[in-house]
Every structure is written in C-alpha cells, then in structure tokens.
Write a protein that holds these residues in place. Sequence first.
Motif, PDB file in Angstrom:
ATOM      1  N   LEU A 192      39.946  43.411  36.088  1.00  0.00           N
ATOM      2  CA  LEU A 192      38.695  42.726  36.394  1.00  0.00           C
ATOM      3  C   LEU A 192      37.663  42.927  35.288  1.00  0.00           C
ATOM      4  CD1 LEU A 192      38.378  43.534  40.205  1.00  0.00           C
ATOM      5  CD2 LEU A 192      39.030  41.357  39.168  1.00  0.00           C
ATOM      6  N   GLN A 193      37.668  44.115  34.682  1.00  0.00           N
ATOM      7  CA  GLN A 193      36.742  44.370  33.584  1.00  0.00           C
ATOM      8  C   GLN A 193      37.050  43.485  32.385  1.00  0.00           C
ATOM      9  OE1 GLN A 193      34.201  46.378  33.975  1.00  0.00           O
ATOM     10  NE2 GLN A 193      33.376  46.208  31.892  1.00  0.00           N
ATOM     11  N   SER A 194      38.338  43.342  32.076  1.00  0.00           N
ATOM     12  CA  SER A 194      38.717  42.454  30.966  1.00  0.00           C
ATOM     13  C   SER A 194      38.381  41.009  31.287  1.00  0.00           C
ATOM     14  CB  SER A 194      40.221  42.603  30.679  1.00  0.00           C
ATOM     15  OG  SER A 194      40.982  42.242  31.820  1.00  0.00           O
ATOM     16  N   GLN A 195      38.610  40.600  32.549  1.00  0.00           N
ATOM     17  CA  GLN A 195      38.232  39.240  32.946  1.00  0.00           C
ATOM     18  C   GLN A 195      36.725  39.047  32.844  1.00  0.00           C
ATOM     19  OE1 GLN A 195      39.803  38.432  36.829  1.00  0.00           O
ATOM     20  NE2 GLN A 195      41.959  38.651  36.189  1.00  0.00           N
ATOM     21  N   LYS A 196      35.982  40.089  33.221  1.00  0.00           N
ATOM     22  CA  LYS A 196      34.531  40.004  33.123  1.00  0.00           C
ATOM     23  C   LYS A 196      34.090  39.827  31.675  1.00  0.00           C
ATOM     24  CE  LYS A 196      30.358  42.740  33.769  1.00  0.00           C
ATOM     25  NZ  LYS A 196      29.817  44.078  34.135  1.00  0.00           N
ATOM     26  N   ILE A 197      34.726  40.575  30.754  1.00  0.00           N
ATOM     27  CA  ILE A 197      34.375  40.455  29.335  1.00  0.00           C
ATOM     28  C   ILE A 197      34.684  39.054  28.826  1.00  0.00           C
ATOM     29  CG2 ILE A 197      34.937  41.292  27.033  1.00  0.00           C
ATOM     30  CD1 ILE A 197      35.438  44.040  28.280  1.00  0.00           C
ATOM     31  N   GLU A 198      35.846  38.521  29.214  1.00  0.00           N
ATOM     32  CA  GLU A 198      36.202  37.164  28.789  1.00  0.00           C
ATOM     33  C   GLU A 198      35.235  36.146  29.355  1.00  0.00           C
ATOM     34  OE1 GLU A 198      40.183  36.553  29.966  1.00  0.00           O
ATOM     35  OE2 GLU A 198      41.056  37.949  28.507  1.00  0.00           O
ATOM     36  N   LEU A 199      34.849  36.305  30.632  1.00  0.00           N
ATOM     37  CA  LEU A 199      33.902  35.368  31.233  1.00  0.00           C
ATOM     38  C   LEU A 199      32.526  35.473  30.581  1.00  0.00           C
ATOM     39  CD1 LEU A 199      34.857  35.709  35.016  1.00  0.00           C
ATOM     40  CD2 LEU A 199      35.341  33.784  33.499  1.00  0.00           C
ATOM     41  N   GLU A 200      32.131  36.692  30.216  1.00  0.00           N
ATOM     42  CA  GLU A 200      30.855  36.855  29.524  1.00  0.00           C
ATOM     43  C   GLU A 200      30.886  36.175  28.161  1.00  0.00           C
ATOM     44  OE1 GLU A 200      30.206  41.011  29.409  1.00  0.00           O
ATOM     45  OE2 GLU A 200      29.332  41.139  31.427  1.00  0.00           O
ATOM     46  N   LYS A 201      32.006  36.281  27.462  1.00  0.00           N
ATOM     47  CA  LYS A 201      32.140  35.567  26.191  1.00  0.00           C
ATOM     48  C   LYS A 201      32.054  34.059  26.413  1.00  0.00           C
ATOM     49  CE  LYS A 201      34.988  39.012  23.808  1.00  0.00           C
ATOM     50  NZ  LYS A 201      36.311  39.279  23.179  1.00  0.00           N
ATOM     51  N   MET A 202      32.732  33.577  27.463  1.00  0.00           N
ATOM     52  CA  MET A 202      32.692  32.146  27.755  1.00  0.00           C
ATOM     53  C   MET A 202      31.276  31.701  28.099  1.00  0.00           C
ATOM     54  SD  MET A 202      34.975  30.109  30.587  1.00  0.00           S
ATOM     55  CE  MET A 202      36.467  30.857  29.917  1.00  0.00           C
ATOM     56  N   VAL A 203      30.563  32.535  28.881  1.00  0.00           N
ATOM     57  CA  VAL A 203      29.183  32.199  29.229  1.00  0.00           C
ATOM     58  C   VAL A 203      28.315  32.167  27.976  1.00  0.00           C
ATOM     59  CG1 VAL A 203      27.128  33.073  30.409  1.00  0.00           C
ATOM     60  CG2 VAL A 203      29.319  33.036  31.591  1.00  0.00           C
TER      61      VAL A 203
END
Length: 254
Positions: A192-203
């Motif tokens: 979930l942390q890695s997904q969060k980092i990827e989503l933050e990059k996308m945002v």
Amino acid sequence: MATAIKERTIPAMDTLVKYDTPVLITTHPEKVRKDTSLPKIGTAVCKVQTTTTSADARRETMEILNRILPPKEWEEDGQIWTQRVSSIPSTRLDVINLQEQLDMRLQQRQARETGICPIRRQLYTQCFDELIRQVTVNCAERGLLLLRVRDEIKMTLAAYQTLYQSSIAFGMRKALQAEQGKENLINTAEELQSQKIELEKMVAELRLKFDQAEKRSAELREAEEKKHMEEVQFLKKTNMQLKTQLEGIIAPKK
C-alpha cells in the motif's frame, strides 16, 4: 566385615521418609526373580514371627506400608539390595525433627517461598509421605485414607500441569499465528505504501499538466480578450468615422 560392606553399599537416600537398614538379597540377579523375590522374603519373615494377633497386625501393617510406599531396590557391585520403609511407631520428637529437617532442606536447596517451585513441591511430598507412614503404623485405615488424599492431590496437580502445558501450547500457536499475521500485514502495508507513492507521483504529474493547461488557457483567454478589445476599438473607431461622414452628408450646405 559384613557390616562394613553393608554400610559401604548403602546409597545416599535424600528423602524425608524414614527407611529401615538396607538388606542384601543376593549377589546373583538371576536368582532374585526365581528364589528371593520380595513376596518370598515377606513369607520367610512371617514364618519366623509368632502366630499372635499382634504379629498378624504388624504383618498386615507392613504389607499396607509396602503398598503405600514400595520398597527401594538397587544393584551395586553385582549385589542386589532392598530397603523398606520403617514400621517403627513415631514419637512427638520424631515429628518435631521432621519439621526441622523440612525447614533445613528447604533452606539448603533454596526453595522458593511462593509460586511454582519443583524443589518445594518435592520436599513437601516427601514430608507428606513420611506423615502417611507414621499414621499408617498407628492406624492402617487412617493411613489408607491419607493415601487417597495424596493421590487425589497428585491427580489434581497433574490436571493443572496438563492444563498449563496445553495453555502454553495454545499461546505459542496463537503467537505464531499473530507473527504470521503481522508479517502479512507488514507486506500489505509495504504494498500500500508503494501504491501510495505511485499515486502521489501520478497526482503530481496530473497537477503539473493541469497547471500547464490552465496557464495556456489563461494565455489564450488573455489573447482572445485583447483581440476582442482591439476589434471593438476598431469597430468603434470605424463607427465614429462613418457617423461623421454620414452627418457631413446629411447636414445642409450653407
């Protein structure tokens, strides 16, 4: 000479139960099972004793004592020795000595005063066995009743020990399951942390695109507004010129 051999072969009996002097059975272990077993020794003793009522009662008491506290038997240097509990009645002084020996051994072996302590339990068990022996010598029925109490206590302690061991095993299983669940949760948290980092990059990328699009839109809107104002000014200027020309045409000449 025989007495010296007997004293040398007596093992150290670290117990509070009072025993008689060890007796040599035989020097050949094979003959013990055939000719000199414990029941035959008891039979020989019975033949030596008189047929009085007191002798029968004493023999019955000895048999009960042997059932309650079986004789000890060991082999040393090719000789087989046996040792039975004492059938001598105890006095008040013997009870006082027993209490003093119990306190002394508790202190010597550093037994715990509270909580679970195998040493304290062993010494108190030996003390209880000695009390049963003393009571049985005076009253066999009372000794048998105390034997029932002792066996019931042992069964209760064994049940508690089994329950304790099963609870320990249950706790270990739960701890292992919790540890495995903890590892799964840690792995899930990392994912979930890695997904969060990827989503933050996308945002961040989308916000950058949005800012760029908004900037271009503002520039285009500003350019359109400027162009529109220029057209309005040009039309106003043209309108004024046409209006002036029309008024010049319409106005009468002098």
